[in-house]
Design an enzyme around this catalytic site. Structure first.
Site, mmCIF file in Angstrom:
data_model
loop_
_atom_site.group_PDB
_atom_site.id
_atom_site.type_symbol
_atom_site.label_atom_id
_atom_site.label_comp_id
_atom_site.label_asym_id
_atom_site.label_seq_id
_atom_site.Cartn_x
_atom_site.Cartn_y
_atom_site.Cartn_z
ATOM 1 N N ALA A 72 0.818 -1.219 0.000
ATOM 2 C CA ALA A 72 0.000 0.000 0.000
ATOM 3 C C ALA A 72 0.850 1.267 0.000
ATOM 4 C CB ALA A 72 -0.932 -0.011 1.210
ATOM 5 N N THR A 73 1.970 1.267 0.709
ATOM 6 C CA THR A 73 2.777 2.493 0.775
ATOM 7 C C THR A 73 3.263 2.884 -0.619
ATOM 8 O OG1 THR A 73 3.475 1.941 3.020
ATOM 9 C CG2 THR A 73 4.798 3.566 1.859
ATOM 10 N N ASN A 152 -6.761 2.153 10.594
ATOM 11 C CA ASN A 152 -5.933 1.065 11.111
ATOM 12 C C ASN A 152 -5.834 1.071 12.640
ATOM 13 O OD1 ASN A 152 -4.551 3.443 9.894
ATOM 14 N ND2 ASN A 152 -2.853 2.740 11.170
ATOM 15 N N GLN A 180 -6.965 -1.786 5.410
ATOM 16 C CA GLN A 180 -7.513 -2.495 6.570
ATOM 17 C C GLN A 180 -8.916 -3.044 6.307
ATOM 18 O OE1 GLN A 180 -5.915 -3.312 9.255
ATOM 19 N NE2 GLN A 180 -4.096 -2.034 9.055
ATOM 20 N N SER A 200 -2.610 -4.116 0.963
ATOM 21 C CA SER A 200 -1.394 -4.935 1.104
ATOM 22 C C SER A 200 -1.779 -6.360 1.476
ATOM 23 C CB SER A 200 -0.509 -4.396 2.231
ATOM 24 O OG SER A 200 0.180 -3.253 1.845
ATOM 25 N N HIS A 202 -0.155 -8.592 3.217
ATOM 26 C CA HIS A 202 0.221 -9.129 4.546
ATOM 27 C C HIS A 202 -0.813 -8.822 5.627
ATOM 28 C CE1 HIS A 202 1.814 -5.401 6.603
ATOM 29 N NE2 HIS A 202 1.846 -4.973 5.357
ATOM 30 N N THR A 241 11.645 -6.707 -12.166
ATOM 31 C CA THR A 241 11.295 -8.128 -12.283
ATOM 32 C C THR A 241 10.157 -8.486 -11.324
ATOM 33 O OG1 THR A 241 13.570 -8.612 -12.860
ATOM 34 C CG2 THR A 241 12.254 -10.469 -12.058
ATOM 35 N N CYS A 322 3.814 1.597 12.339
ATOM 36 C CA CYS A 322 4.832 2.536 11.866
ATOM 37 C C CYS A 322 5.111 3.580 12.933
ATOM 38 C CB CYS A 322 4.366 3.259 10.608
ATOM 39 S SG CYS A 322 3.358 2.282 9.567
#
Ligand code: PLP
Length: 390
Positions: A72-73, A152, A180, A200, A202, A241, A322
């Site tokens: 996401a960042t 979040n 989220q 994201s 994860h 790649t 973060c």
């Protein structure tokens, strides 16, 4: 007491089914997905096409509207910097919100230094936006509205359908950070006119370092230049790649993601037990629509850092991953007019499909005992009990 993980808004455990799909692309089938002249390259290429379809199918959009990123960042940077660049002739104004993730806020601050104007919409004490104020803030030179789907830290959900409708009506692009929200709530892009969206993997039991960016195909195409220039990967939007195993994992995580009703039952149990058994303990934004897995709770007159140190076997957070560890109070709670003192006293609990009822009950017992013990030694708590402070 065994280890308890309640920090799933920071990141999640990988699902074994996701790992299983990824492993062949780390071991036997390690071809470059752009080397389609040979079998191994084609295998990787086809697997990426499948992953793209898994994401698109789940979101209700077309495969060619999905672009894989490192998360996401990166997507936030691609969108905010890219739109600011490509739409200079239309204008220099972006609208966002004070409680957005730092990925958005830090990038907006950087764009302000480069001459963009940013309106930061306030939220009320429940973390909610004023939609009339959003609409009133749109100007002729507004190029983008960037409002997240769910917060979040507090789990507060914004009315993304209404926001998207306003933006569509006013002919302004709407970018939704749904990091989220995805995997916890249903979202069908066929029914909501969001222009751009990201998440994201994860956060939904997929691997770290991969995510997806949705860019709607419109008759007037949305212009977003590449942030990472290089080869022609991802329709030229992102060179480099392909990270094949991660992309496969992102697709699978998305395919199997769903809302599990018991998560809310456990979250509500946690809130009910803690607030009824611990004095001066309250939930942030209790009276609004929130993610089922998230609870941000204040334990007044105790530092949340002290609670976490006293309970090392429970993985919690004092805010976003973060920001935790920093000395600043949560900017999200600040935007909701929570005092710095209550902010430093707050702990975020975020559950997942792997959370068990027994773990919630153990966490409650541990917290009840720890809060009592810490307060019994605290001069501040004594002042409060003696009625000398609020
Ligand atoms: N946006 C939101 C709402 C988040 O919660 C996060 C991560 O915590 C991000 C963006 C950034 O995601 P990542 O660190 O995977 O790039």
């Amino acid at each position: 007491m065994s280890w308890i993980y309640l920090d799933n808004n920071a990141t999640t455990k990988i699902d074994p089914a996701v790992l299983e799909d990824m492993l062949p692309f780390l071991q036997e089938s390690y071809g470059n997905a752009s080397s389609v002249q040979h079998r191994m390259g084609r295998e990787a290429n086809e697997a990426i096409a499948l992953a793209r379809h898994q994401v698109a199918f789940k979101l209700g959009c077309k495969d060619n509207e999905i672009f894989f990123t490192s998360g996401a960042t990166e997507a936030v940077n691609t969108v905010l910097r890219g739109i600011a660049d490509a739409y200079q002739r239309k204008g220099k104004h972006i609208i966002t919100c004070l409680s957005e993730h730092k990925a958005v806020l830090t990038t907006c601050a950087l764009l302000e230094k480069r001459g963009m104007e940013v309106t930061y919409l306030p939220v009320n004490q429940q973390g909610q936006l004023d939609l009339q104020l959003l609409e009133d803030s749109i100007r002729d030179d507004t190029v983008l509205v960037s409002i997240m789907a769910a917060n979040n830290e507090t789990g507060v959900i914004h009315p993304i359908k209404e926001i998207a409708d306003i933006c569509q009506r006013r002919d302004v692009l709407y970018f939704c950070d749904a990091t989220q929200y995805i995997g916890k709530k249903e979202l069908n892009l066929a029914n909501i006119p969001i222009d751009i969206l990201t998440f994201s993997a994860h956060k939904i039991h997929g691997p770290k370092g991969v995510g997806a960016l949705f860019i709607r195909r419109k008759s007037k195409p949305i212009q977003i230049p590449a942030l990472i220039s290089g080869g022609k990967q991802e329709q030229g939007l992102r060179g480099g790649t392909y990270n094949v195993p991660n992309i496969i994992g992102c697709g699978k995580a998305m395919e199997i993601s769903k809302n599990h009703a018991y998560i809310k039952v456990y979250r509500d149990l946690l809130e009910e037990q803690l607030t009824s058994r611990i004095p001066q303990c309250f939930v942030h934004a209790p009276a609004t629509s929130r993610l089922d897995n998230t609870s941000f709770i204040a334990f007044r007159h105790i530092k949340s850092a002290e609670l976490m140190t006293s309970m090392p076997q429970i993985a919690l957070s004092s805010g976003s991953a973060c920001a935790s560890g920093l000395l600043d109070p949560s900017h999200v709670l600040k935007s909701m007019q929570v005092s710095d003192e209550d902010s430093f006293s707050s702990l975020r609990f975020s559950l997942s499909k792997y959370t068990e009822r027994e773990e919630i009950l153990q966490t409650v017992e541990e917290l009840v005992a720890t809060v009592e013990q810490v307060r019994s030694l605290s001069p501040i708590w004594k002042l409060f009990q003696d009625g000398l402070i609020d």
